[in-house]
Structure formats: C-alpha cells, structure tokens
Design a protein around this motif. Structure first.
Motif, short mmCIF file in Angstrom:
data_model
loop_
_atom_site.label_atom_id
_atom_site.label_comp_id
_atom_site.label_asym_id
_atom_site.label_seq_id
_atom_site.Cartn_x
_atom_site.Cartn_y
_atom_site.Cartn_z
N ARG A 1 0.82 -1.21 0.00
CA ARG A 1 0.00 0.00 0.00
C ARG A 1 0.85 1.25 0.00
NH1 ARG A 1 -4.92 -1.44 4.28
NH2 ARG A 1 -6.13 -2.78 2.86
N THR A 2 1.93 1.22 0.79
CA THR A 2 2.83 2.37 0.82
C THR A 2 3.48 2.57 -0.55
OG1 THR A 2 3.28 1.98 3.16
CG2 THR A 2 4.84 3.38 1.97
N ALA A 3 3.90 1.47 -1.17
CA ALA A 3 4.51 1.56 -2.50
C ALA A 3 3.52 2.14 -3.51
CB ALA A 3 4.98 0.18 -2.95
N ALA A 4 2.27 1.68 -3.46
CA ALA A 4 1.26 2.17 -4.40
C ALA A 4 1.01 3.67 -4.20
CB ALA A 4 -0.03 1.38 -4.23
N ARG A 5 0.94 4.10 -2.96
CA ARG A 5 0.71 5.53 -2.69
C ARG A 5 1.83 6.39 -3.24
NH1 ARG A 5 -0.82 3.93 2.54
NH2 ARG A 5 1.18 4.66 3.35
N ARG A 6 3.04 5.83 -3.22
CA ARG A 6 4.20 6.61 -3.65
C ARG A 6 4.59 6.33 -5.10
NH1 ARG A 6 7.83 6.43 1.97
NH2 ARG A 6 6.14 7.21 3.28
N GLY A 7 3.76 5.55 -5.78
CA GLY A 7 4.01 5.30 -7.20
C GLY A 7 5.22 4.43 -7.46
N VAL A 8 5.54 3.55 -6.52
CA VAL A 8 6.70 2.66 -6.67
C VAL A 8 6.20 1.28 -7.08
CG1 VAL A 8 8.64 1.55 -5.47
CG2 VAL A 8 8.04 3.94 -4.96
N ASN A 9 6.87 0.68 -8.05
CA ASN A 9 6.52 -0.67 -8.51
C ASN A 9 7.14 -1.70 -7.57
OD1 ASN A 9 5.20 0.20 -10.95
ND2 ASN A 9 7.22 0.69 -11.74
N LEU A 10 6.30 -2.48 -6.89
CA LEU A 10 6.77 -3.52 -5.99
C LEU A 10 6.46 -4.88 -6.61
CD1 LEU A 10 7.86 -4.38 -3.14
CD2 LEU A 10 5.45 -4.44 -2.41
N ALA A 11 7.47 -5.70 -6.78
CA ALA A 11 7.29 -7.02 -7.39
C ALA A 11 8.02 -8.07 -6.58
CB ALA A 11 7.82 -7.01 -8.83
N ILE A 12 7.58 -9.31 -6.75
CA ILE A 12 8.28 -10.46 -6.18
C ILE A 12 8.84 -11.26 -7.34
CG2 ILE A 12 7.96 -12.69 -5.03
CD1 ILE A 12 5.99 -11.37 -3.15
N HIS A 13 10.11 -11.62 -7.25
CA HIS A 13 10.76 -12.49 -8.23
C HIS A 13 11.09 -13.81 -7.55
CE1 HIS A 13 12.18 -9.42 -11.47
NE2 HIS A 13 10.91 -9.28 -11.14
N THR A 14 10.55 -14.89 -8.09
CA THR A 14 10.85 -16.19 -7.54
C THR A 14 11.67 -17.00 -8.54
OG1 THR A 14 9.89 -18.04 -6.32
CG2 THR A 14 8.74 -17.34 -8.34
N HIS A 15 11.95 -18.26 -8.22
CA HIS A 15 12.91 -19.05 -8.98
C HIS A 15 12.40 -20.48 -9.06
CE1 HIS A 15 17.37 -20.68 -9.06
NE2 HIS A 15 16.63 -21.19 -10.01
N VAL A 16 11.68 -20.77 -10.14
CA VAL A 16 11.15 -22.11 -10.38
C VAL A 16 11.80 -22.65 -11.64
CG1 VAL A 16 9.07 -23.52 -10.62
CG2 VAL A 16 8.94 -21.32 -9.43
N ASN A 17 12.32 -23.87 -11.56
CA ASN A 17 13.04 -24.45 -12.70
C ASN A 17 12.31 -25.59 -13.39
OD1 ASN A 17 15.33 -22.75 -12.55
ND2 ASN A 17 16.16 -23.98 -10.87
N HIS A 18 11.27 -26.11 -12.76
CA HIS A 18 10.56 -27.22 -13.38
C HIS A 18 9.10 -27.19 -12.94
CE1 HIS A 18 9.51 -31.30 -14.69
NE2 HIS A 18 10.55 -31.20 -15.48
N ALA A 19 8.21 -27.63 -13.86
CA ALA A 19 6.78 -27.60 -13.58
C ALA A 19 6.41 -28.44 -12.37
CB ALA A 19 6.00 -28.07 -14.81
N GLN A 20 7.18 -29.49 -12.08
CA GLN A 20 6.89 -30.32 -10.90
C GLN A 20 6.84 -29.50 -9.61
OE1 GLN A 20 9.21 -34.39 -12.29
NE2 GLN A 20 9.62 -33.59 -10.27
N SER A 21 7.60 -28.42 -9.56
CA SER A 21 7.72 -27.65 -8.32
C SER A 21 6.50 -26.79 -8.04
CB SER A 21 8.97 -26.77 -8.37
OG SER A 21 10.14 -27.56 -8.42
#
Length: 458
Positions: free
Chosen positions: A277-297
C-alpha cells in the motif's frame, strides 16, 4: 487461393505441432507416500515452522524421510559429492523434496532421473569427470563482490543495485551463482562472510542510495529475503520507500516456491500489504521475483502464495529460472513450466538465465547455440507478455538476450559480447564501452577439434 505444399507430403502435414499444449491443473503431491512423513498432518505441512524445522540437511535425514525407497548406492554417491565436490551445503525443505518423484513408482532410478533432485540434491555421478569446471570458472563468476559499494550492495548497472541482505536461504540450490557467499562452507568452498551487523549493513545501503539519486531500481535479495525476520525486512523496505528516487523494488525469494508456507503466514501477509500500500501511494513498482526451474515444483500452495501477494497489492509476481541440462533444457520442459506458471499459478515467466560459470557446474550448463534454439522453439506458443527471454549473464557485462552476441566461435565455444554502460568499477576505464567480453560454452559440447584445443591450452 492456392498454397504450394512443395515437398510436404500429407503425412508430414498431419503429424501435428512440435509441442502440443495440454492443460495440467496443479496438484499437491501426497507427502505421506514417503515413509518418514506418513503421519504428518495437513496442519503440520502447511506450517512454515514445521517446514523449517524438518528441512533435510544431511544424508541421515534424507534416509529417514525416504526409507528404503532409495538404495544405498544413491546415498554413497551423495556422500562422495558432499565430501569433495559440492559448492553448496545440503538444505532442502519438505515442500521441495515432496515435488521429487511426484507420480509413478518411486525407486532409486526414478530419484536419480528426477529433474528437481538433479539440481537440489546433486551427487558425484551427476558431475562431469572430463571437464567438471570450465578453465575460466570462478566462485564469484559475475564479480558481484568486486562491485560492492557497501557490504552486500552490488552496483553493476547504472540505474540498478542488488542488495544482499543476508547470506542464507530456506533451501540451497546446487547451481547457486552466489556460492562464494551463500550458505555454509563446504569442503570444496570456504565461504565469504558478511561482517557487519544487519542494522549497520542496511543503514549503509540506504545511505548509498540517498547519495546516488541515479539509482532507481533495487533488487532486494541475499540469500533469500524469506530468511530475514519480517519486522527487519519491512523496516528496510519502508526505508527504501522513503527515498524519492527509488521507483522499483523487487523482492527475490525462491521460498515463494520452496517454502510458500512462509509467504502465507498472517504476519507476513499483513506486513506485505502494508508495504504494498505504501509503494502504491508513492508510485513505486513492488514485485516479487521467484525461482522455479521445473513444472513439478508448482503446487496449489505455491499458487496460493503467489495469489495472496497479488491480492494484498504486490504489482507482479515473476519467475526467473535457470536453464540447466538434465533439468529443463528442452522445449517441452520450458513450455510446460511456463504454462504452469502463467496459466495455473499466476506467476509471469520472465527470464531463464544460462547457468553461470561456477566450479563443478559444467554438467548443468548449455552452450549459447542451444539457448538460441530453445528461444526460437518457444516462440509462438505463449502469450507475448508471458514468453520468457533466455539471457546470458556475461561477466563484467550483465544480462544480455542470447541473440545479442557480436561474434561466436562455435568450434572453441567462445562468444563475444559488448555493453553500453560502465559498472561501478569501470568509472575511469575509457575503453569499457569498446571492449569485447568473452563467454564460454561447456567444453564437452564442442566438436572434437574444439575440445582438443582447450586440452592443449590446459
């Protein structure tokens, strides 16, 4: 209108597409199929605390979970690797281990062949004996430590920094590009250590960013931010959000897949919502980057964790995988993974990195030409916005789409790359923008003449 079929026969036309899409809803594998978890309840399984306490850290613990499903040959193979070759200590969450051998008969052979096992629990027989490491492999292959402007803060790109908040993760991947710093020392690698107290390290990051308004993008990583106590991580993120020139913040966490239970804890969800919410109010793009290497996971718990992050206001959840032989380096494996990410888990396929040139990793790495072919063969199946780019992270250069090389010696497996910016250690280098920087294919993938050439250099 007529179409010239040329030499194409009716049989050739009717053979179908090179890849046939089939929707596969996500499934949480039954953890009670493993002898050591036969009495584990759903409440236990969905508890982040239970998952962390029951991580598999050594061969004895692995045997306690798998019982006699896997034979002694495998365990001896694993011990040999841990004693001499592994660059990462062993640490596997129950969530991750449960996605190995998820269907079909469980056996020693099936465990050896499992793609998730191949990079999370490597064994000695996986690794090459002719060229286990490339002659130019190094423990900090991307020179991130060389580019520290404060402890744990790498300034490689003009407008972006990488903030390593800590040196631990909930799980350790065998191919980790930060194997020089992350995790416990192994017989093969005596790890670097962060020396400052976290509060002092974080303060140094904030001071640097305030003094360098040209930096607008901060990747908050480690290690894995899931191992930072939430109140400390929230404080750090709020400090970043107080800097007007910071416009993008990305949280790097494999734990969204390897320990989704963490990201579903009420205090974490509530805290993430405050930050979002704080990021949105301040116009900052907040993202999560994860690390999946195979569909099984990918399982329903992973999808729930990703969806929860989006619901509380995180702008995007994206995936950065690593391209690895024996794990995902086929068109079908990559497309299966991307469709599962985008269509089932709500995670955007973003990048597949070529595996970095660290020690004892040649059995995972693919040559540049193969990455070109895989990028070509993925096109046209996924929506354009969900078609990932395969990138080569070239030492001293940074990420480059695989087709951006300037010259390629296929015989010797040497590609040459250029760049359009200076890193933080090249501010006085007048030739940095005119140099060509080399990257090297795995030697075992070269023609015999190329392999002979490298043998002669050695």
């Amino acid at each position: 209108m007529t179409v010239d079929l040329g030499s194409r026969t009716p049989d050739a036309i009717s053979t179908g597409q090179p890849y046939e899409y089939q929707r596969r809803p996500l499934v949480e594998p039954d953890w009670t199929r493993f002898p050591g978890w036969r009495h584990v309840t759903r409440d236990q399984w969905e508890s982040a605390q239970w998952q962390r306490v029951n991580c598999v850290k050594n061969v004895k613990q692995l045997q306690a979970v798998l019982g006699d499903l896997v034979g002694e040959t495998f365990y001896k193979d694993l011990i040999e690797d841990q004693k001499a070759l592994a660059t990462m200590s062993m640490l596997v969450t129950p969530q991750m281990l449960n996605t190995m051998m998820p269907t079909g008969p469980m056996s020693t052979e099936a465990f050896y062949l499992d793609p998730v096992r191949r990079y999370m629990i490597p064994v000695a027989s996986d690794r090459r004996t002719d060229w286990p490491s490339h002659p130019y492999a190094s423990r900090d292959s991307l020179h991130e430590h060389d580019m520290w402007v404060a402890e744990g803060l790498t300034h490689r790109y003009p407008t972006k920094v990488l903030a390593e908040l800590l040196s631990t993760c909930p799980q350790y991947c065998g191919h980790c590009t930060r194997m020089d710093l992350v995790g416990n020392s192994t017989p093969a690698v005596d790890k670097l250590k962060l020396t400052l107290k976290p509060v002092d390290r974080y303060a140094a990051h904030i001071d640097y960013l305030k003094a360098h308004p040209g930096v607008r993008d901060v990747v908050v990583s480690g290690g894995d931010v899931a191992n930072v106590p939430w109140r400390n991580l929230e404080s750090y993120l709020m400090s970043l959000l107080s800097i007007e020139t910071v416009r993008d913040i990305r949280l790097a966490t494999k734990a969204l897949m390897g320990l989704p239970q963490h990201w579903l804890q009420p205090d974490v969800v509530e805290g993430l919502e405050r930050v979002a919410r704080t990021a949105a109010r301040r116009g900052v793009n907040l993202a999560i980057h994860t690390h999946v290497n195979h569909a099984q996971s990918l399982t329903p718990l992973v999808a729930r964790a990703a969806q929860t992050a989006l619901e509380v206001g995180v702008r995007d959840v994206r995936n950065q995988g690593v391209l690895m032989r024996g794990v995902n380096a086929t068109t079908a494996d990559l497309l299966d993974l991307c469709f599962a990410l985008q269509g089932e888990a709500g995670i955007l396929p973003y990048y597949f990195y070529m595996c970095d040139m660290i020690p004892n990793a040649e059995h995972w790495r693919v040559p540049v030409w193969q990455a070109h072919q895989l990028q070509h063969d993925m096109m046209g199946y996924l929506p354009g916005y969900a078609t990932p780019r395969i990138v080569c992270d070239v030492p001293f250069v940074g990420k480059r789409w695989v087709h951006m090389l300037t010259e390629y010696d296929r015989e010797r497996g040497i590609s040459y790359w250029t760049k359009n910016y200076r890193t933080s250690i090249e501010s006085a280098d007048g030739e940095a923008l005119t140099k060509r920087f080399p990257y090297y294919d795995p030697i075992d993938t070269l023609p015999k003449s190329g392999q002979d050439w490298w043998a002669a250099q050695a």
